[in-house]
Design a protein around this motif. Structure first.
Motif, PDB file in Angstrom:
ATOM      1  N   THR A  90       5.185   2.580 -14.904  1.00  0.00           N
ATOM      2  CA  THR A  90       4.168   3.046 -13.972  1.00  0.00           C
ATOM      3  C   THR A  90       3.474   1.834 -13.350  1.00  0.00           C
ATOM      4  O   THR A  90       3.154   0.862 -14.042  1.00  0.00           O
ATOM      5  N   GLU A  91       3.264   1.893 -12.035  1.00  0.00           N
ATOM      6  CA  GLU A  91       2.650   0.784 -11.309  1.00  0.00           C
ATOM      7  C   GLU A  91       1.445   1.311 -10.528  1.00  0.00           C
ATOM      8  O   GLU A  91       1.499   2.413  -9.963  1.00  0.00           O
ATOM      9  N   MET A  92       0.373   0.521 -10.484  1.00  0.00           N
ATOM     10  CA  MET A  92      -0.832   0.983  -9.780  1.00  0.00           C
ATOM     11  C   MET A  92      -1.469  -0.174  -9.012  1.00  0.00           C
ATOM     12  O   MET A  92      -1.643  -1.272  -9.542  1.00  0.00           O
ATOM     13  N   LEU A  93      -1.797   0.101  -7.744  1.00  0.00           N
ATOM     14  CA  LEU A  93      -2.546  -0.825  -6.900  1.00  0.00           C
ATOM     15  C   LEU A  93      -4.000  -0.389  -6.895  1.00  0.00           C
ATOM     16  O   LEU A  93      -4.308   0.762  -6.581  1.00  0.00           O
ATOM     17  N   VAL A  94      -4.894  -1.328  -7.240  1.00  0.00           N
ATOM     18  CA  VAL A  94      -6.328  -1.049  -7.298  1.00  0.00           C
ATOM     19  C   VAL A  94      -7.042  -2.136  -6.502  1.00  0.00           C
ATOM     20  O   VAL A  94      -7.158  -3.272  -6.951  1.00  0.00           O
TER      21      VAL A  94
ATOM     22  N   ASP B 236       7.271 -13.257  -5.261  1.00  0.00           N
ATOM     23  CA  ASP B 236       6.877 -11.999  -4.627  1.00  0.00           C
ATOM     24  C   ASP B 236       7.098 -10.847  -5.595  1.00  0.00           C
ATOM     25  O   ASP B 236       7.615 -11.018  -6.707  1.00  0.00           O
ATOM     26  N   GLY B 237       6.727  -9.633  -5.154  1.00  0.00           N
ATOM     27  CA  GLY B 237       6.852  -8.475  -6.017  1.00  0.00           C
ATOM     28  C   GLY B 237       8.257  -8.228  -6.516  1.00  0.00           C
ATOM     29  O   GLY B 237       8.457  -7.862  -7.685  1.00  0.00           O
TER      30      GLY B 237
ATOM     31  N   LEU C  49       0.804  -1.226   0.000  1.00  0.00           N
ATOM     32  CA  LEU C  49       0.000   0.000   0.000  1.00  0.00           C
ATOM     33  C   LEU C  49       0.837   1.275   0.000  1.00  0.00           C
ATOM     34  O   LEU C  49       0.321   2.366  -0.267  1.00  0.00           O
ATOM     35  N   ASP C  50       2.150   1.166   0.304  1.00  0.00           N
ATOM     36  CA  ASP C  50       3.024   2.342   0.237  1.00  0.00           C
ATOM     37  C   ASP C  50       3.720   2.466  -1.105  1.00  0.00           C
ATOM     38  O   ASP C  50       4.569   3.343  -1.294  1.00  0.00           O
ATOM     39  N   GLY C  51       3.377   1.593  -2.055  1.00  0.00           N
ATOM     40  CA  GLY C  51       3.994   1.631  -3.371  1.00  0.00           C
ATOM     41  C   GLY C  51       5.246   0.796  -3.485  1.00  0.00           C
ATOM     42  O   GLY C  51       5.789   0.642  -4.588  1.00  0.00           O
ATOM     43  N   ALA C  52       5.728   0.246  -2.359  1.00  0.00           N
ATOM     44  CA  ALA C  52       6.899  -0.627  -2.398  1.00  0.00           C
ATOM     45  C   ALA C  52       6.498  -2.006  -2.918  1.00  0.00           C
ATOM     46  O   ALA C  52       5.323  -2.393  -2.880  1.00  0.00           O
ATOM     47  N   LEU C  53       7.466  -2.749  -3.400  1.00  0.00           N
ATOM     48  CA  LEU C  53       7.201  -4.100  -3.864  1.00  0.00           C
ATOM     49  C   LEU C  53       6.805  -4.981  -2.680  1.00  0.00           C
ATOM     50  O   LEU C  53       7.370  -4.856  -1.590  1.00  0.00           O
TER      51      LEU C  53
ATOM     52  N   LEU D  47      -0.293   4.883  -6.756  1.00  0.00           N
ATOM     53  CA  LEU D  47       0.458   5.062  -8.007  1.00  0.00           C
ATOM     54  C   LEU D  47       1.934   5.171  -7.697  1.00  0.00           C
ATOM     55  O   LEU D  47       2.339   5.866  -6.762  1.00  0.00           O
ATOM     56  N   ASN D  48       2.757   4.476  -8.476  1.00  0.00           N
ATOM     57  CA  ASN D  48       4.200   4.475  -8.262  1.00  0.00           C
ATOM     58  C   ASN D  48       4.894   4.369  -9.616  1.00  0.00           C
ATOM     59  O   ASN D  48       4.323   3.872 -10.594  1.00  0.00           O
TER      60      ASN D  48
END
Length: 528
Positions: A468-472, A426-427, A404-408, A456-457
Motif C-alpha cells: 500500500t502506498e500513500m501520498l500525504v 526516482d519513484g 498525484l495520480d498514484g503513479a510512480l 492511496l494506491n
C-alpha cells in the motif's frame, strides 16, 4: 452530522480582567458561513478596531470584517479592499453613501496587526491607526451618523454567495460608539476595556463557542454572532463519526514548509496537538515526510527544531529531509546524537537515512526513513537491513515517490528527484531496487507532490505481496488562509491488518473532506 462552519486557531488562553486579546489565537472564515449578530446596535458605530493577520501577496478584495451589506439601509461596512487597503463605507443621515479608502496602509504583511478606524464626524475626518499609531487621516464629508437598523455580520456579509468573506485571520474585533482617542486606541491594542459604556461589541477567538458555532460578545450588549450555513456540503467537517475500534495509531505529517515559512507560529500547534492527544489517540509513532522548511533558512530550522522537539520523551518520531531542506542544515538541527536512544540503525551515521524498530503487542515494525531521492548505496543498505528482519512489518517513508495520480514519480515530471539533483533515485528506481523485492514491506508513505487529498494506491511486489502506498502533502490545500496543519492519522486494529484514516487540521480543528476519511487493509507479517 453537522458540517464545518468555523475554526479557532491555537491554544485557548484565559481572558484578561480588562480585555479579550490573546497572544496565539486567530479566526479563519470562508464563503461557507456567515456570522450574524442576533440584534442591531443601539448606537451609531464610530470606532472600529481589529487585530488581524493578512497573507502577503493576496490579490483582489480582502473581505469584510464588519458589515451589514445585503440587508436594509443604513449600511455600515469595514473591509480590506484591493491591494490590502482598509475601506470604511456607510450611509449618512441624508441617505447618501460615503466611503474612505486608506491607500497609505497595506495590511498584507503576514504579521499580527492592530487596526483602528475612527469616524470623527465633528472634526469631519476619518482616521486609520496601525498598532496604535496614526497612519492616515482623510476628510469626511458626512455631517452625522445613522444607527444601522440591521444586525451586523462578522467576517462576511449577507450577499448571496458571501464572496467577500474575510480572507485573513482575525484575533479579535471591537466596535465603539464614541470617537476613540489616540491614547485609548494604544491601550485597546493591548486589551479592550470591557467595562467601557461605549463598547458596542467585542469578539475574541477565546470566547468562541465550539458547540454552537457562535462568537460570544464580551461586551454588555449581548451581540452574539451565530453562524448561518451557506454551503452545507463544505469540504471542512467539524464533526464526523469517531474512530473508536482501534488498538494504536501512527501520526503522519506531510510537508510543513509553508507553515514553517509563512506562519511559523502554527507549527508548534501541530506538534502540541500530538502531545496533547497522545494518550487519547494511542499514538505510538510520528512520521515526518520531509520539506520541513521552504527556504532552508536559519529561522525556519530553529522553529522546526523547537516545534518537533515538543515530541521528545512523549512519543517516538522520525524526521526525513526533503529537497527544500539543505543537507548541512538538516544535519545541524537534527543531529543524530539527539536521537541515538530511539533510532535502530542509520546509514553513514546521520539522520539522513535511519530506521526505527517498534514492537506493539506481537507485531514488529521496522520504519525505514530514507532521504530525498536516495542513491543506490542507500537503497542497498536499506535492503540489507530489511532482509535481516523478515518478521518485521516494514514501513518506508521517503520524500518523493508517488505522483498525484498514484503513479510512480519519474521524468519528464519536473518534480522527479533525478531532475532536481543528479544521482537521486526516482519513484521507479525506489520501487524496482527496494520496495518490490521484499515481501515484508507493507506500506510506503511520501510527500513532495502537493495535493489537497490523500492519494492511496496499491502495487504488487515480486513475491505477489500487496504494497500500500500513500501520498500525504497538504502544502497548498488552503490558499486563502495559509497552511492548515494537517495530520494524517492511521488507526490500526489490534492485529495490525485494518487501518482507519482521518485527515485532520490541527489549525482549523476540522476534518478535511469525506473522501479523506477511509480505511484499508494491510498484510501482516508475524514472528515465526
Amino acid at each position: 452530522m453537522k458540517k464545518a462552519l468555523f475554526f479557532v486557531l491555537f491554544f485557548v488562553t484565559l481572558l484578561s480582567v480588562f480585555g479579550c486579546a490573546s497572544a496565539e489565537m486567530g479566526i479563519l472564515f470562508s464563503a461557507d458561513e456567515t456570522y450574524r449578530s442576533e440584534k442591531p446596535y443601539t448606537a451609531a458605530p464610530l470606532t472600529f478596531e481589529a487585530t488581524i493577520r493578512f497573507p502577503s501577496g493576496t490579490k483582489g478584495r480582502g473581505g469584510m470584517i464588519f458589515s451589514n451589506y445585503g440587508e436594509t439601509d443604513p449600511e455600515v461596512t469595514l473591509e480590506i479592499y484591493t491591494l490590502g487597503h482598509p475601506k470604511l463605507s456607510w450611509t449618512g443621515s441624508n441617505g447618501k453613501q460615503f466611503s474612505v479608502t486608506f491607500k497609505n496602509v497595506d495590511v498584507r504583511t503576514n504579521k499580527w496587526t492592530h487596526l483602528a478606524f475612527v469616524r470623527d464626524i465633528e472634526a469631519g475626518k476619518a482616521l486609520c491607526y496601525v498598532n496604535g499609531e496614526l497612519a492616515q487621516e482623510l476628510p469626511m464629508t458626512d455631517v452625522s451618523a445613522a444607527i444601522p437598523t440591521a444586525p451586523m455580520c462578522l467576517g462576511g456579509d449577507m450577499r448571496a454567495n458571501n464572496s467577500v468573506y474575510f480572507k485573513g485571520e482575525l484575533r479579535n474585533a471591537a466596535v465603539f460608539s464614541d470617537v476613540r482617542t489616540a491614547d485609548e486606541i494604544k491601550a485597546d491594542a493591548a486589551a479592550y476595556p470591557l467595562d467601557d459604556e461605549s463598547l458596542l461589541v467585542c469578539y475574541d477567538a477565546a470566547a468562541y463557542d465550539y458547540d454552537e458555532w457562535i462568537f460570544r460578545d464580551l461586551s454588555s450588549h449581548q451581540h452574539d454572532a451565530a453562524a448561518i450555513v451557506r454551503n452545507p456540503n463544505s469540504m471542512w467537517l467539524k464533526e464526523k463519526d469517531p474512530v473508536t475500534d482501534y488498538a494504536y495509531s501512527f501520526a503522519v505529517i506531510g510537508d510543513t514548509q509553508m507553515i514553517t515559512y509563512h506562519t511559523p507560529d502554527r507549527l508548534p500547534v501541530l506538534y502540541q496537538w500530538i502531545v496533547d492527544h497522545k494518550e487519547e489517540k494511542k499514538i505510538e509513532f510520528v512520521m515526518g515526510l520531509g520539506d520541513i522548511t521552504e527556504k532552508s533558512s536559519l529561522s525556519e530550522f530553529i522553529v522546526a527544531q523547537d516545534s518537533i522537539r515538543l515530541l521528545d520523551n512523549v512519543v517516538p518520531y522520525s524526521v526525513i529531509r526533503g529537497n527544500h531542506d539543505g543537507v548541512a542544515s538538516f544535519k545541524k538541527y537534527f543531529p543524530i546524537s539527539h536521537y541515538e536512544n530511539i533510532i535502530y540503525d542509520a546509514y553513514d551515521y546521520s539522520m539522513l537515512n535511519t530506521c526505527y524498530e517498534l514492537i506493539i503487542g506481537d507485531i514488529q515494525y521496522l520504519i525505514m526513513c530514507l532521504d530525498f531521492g536516495p542513491n543506490e548505496a542507500v537503497l542497498n543498505w536499506a535492503g540489507k537491513v530489511i532482509a535481516a528482519h523478515p518478521n518485521h512489518n516494514v514501513i518506508i517513508t521517503t520524500h518523493a515517490y508517488l505522483n498525484l495520480d498514484g503513479a510512480l514519480l519519474v521524468p519528464p515530471d519536473v518534480s522527479a528527484p533525478s531532475l532536481l539533483h543528479k544521482g537521486s533515485s526516482d519513484g521507479d528506481i525506489i520501487w524496482e531496487k527496494l520496495v518490490s523485492k521484499y515481501e515484508n514491506i507493507v506500506l510506503v508513505l511520501c510527500g513532495h507532490i502537493a495535493h489537497p487529498d490523500l492519494v492511496l494506491n496499491t502495487r504488487i511486489g515480486d513475491h505477489g505481496n500487496t504494497v500500500t502506498e500513500m501520498l500525504v502533502n497538504f502544502q497548498f490545500m488552503d490558499r486563502d488562509f495559509g497552511p492548515s496543519g494537517m495530520i494524517c492519522m492511521l488507526y490500526f486494529s489490534e492485529d495490525g491488518s485494518h487501518v482507519q484514516v482521518e485527515y485532520y487540521s490541527s489549525v482549523r480543528n476540522k476534518y478535511y473532506g469525506p473522501q479523506n476519511q477511509f480505511s484499508f487493509d494491510l498484510p501482516v507479517i508475524r514472528a515465526q
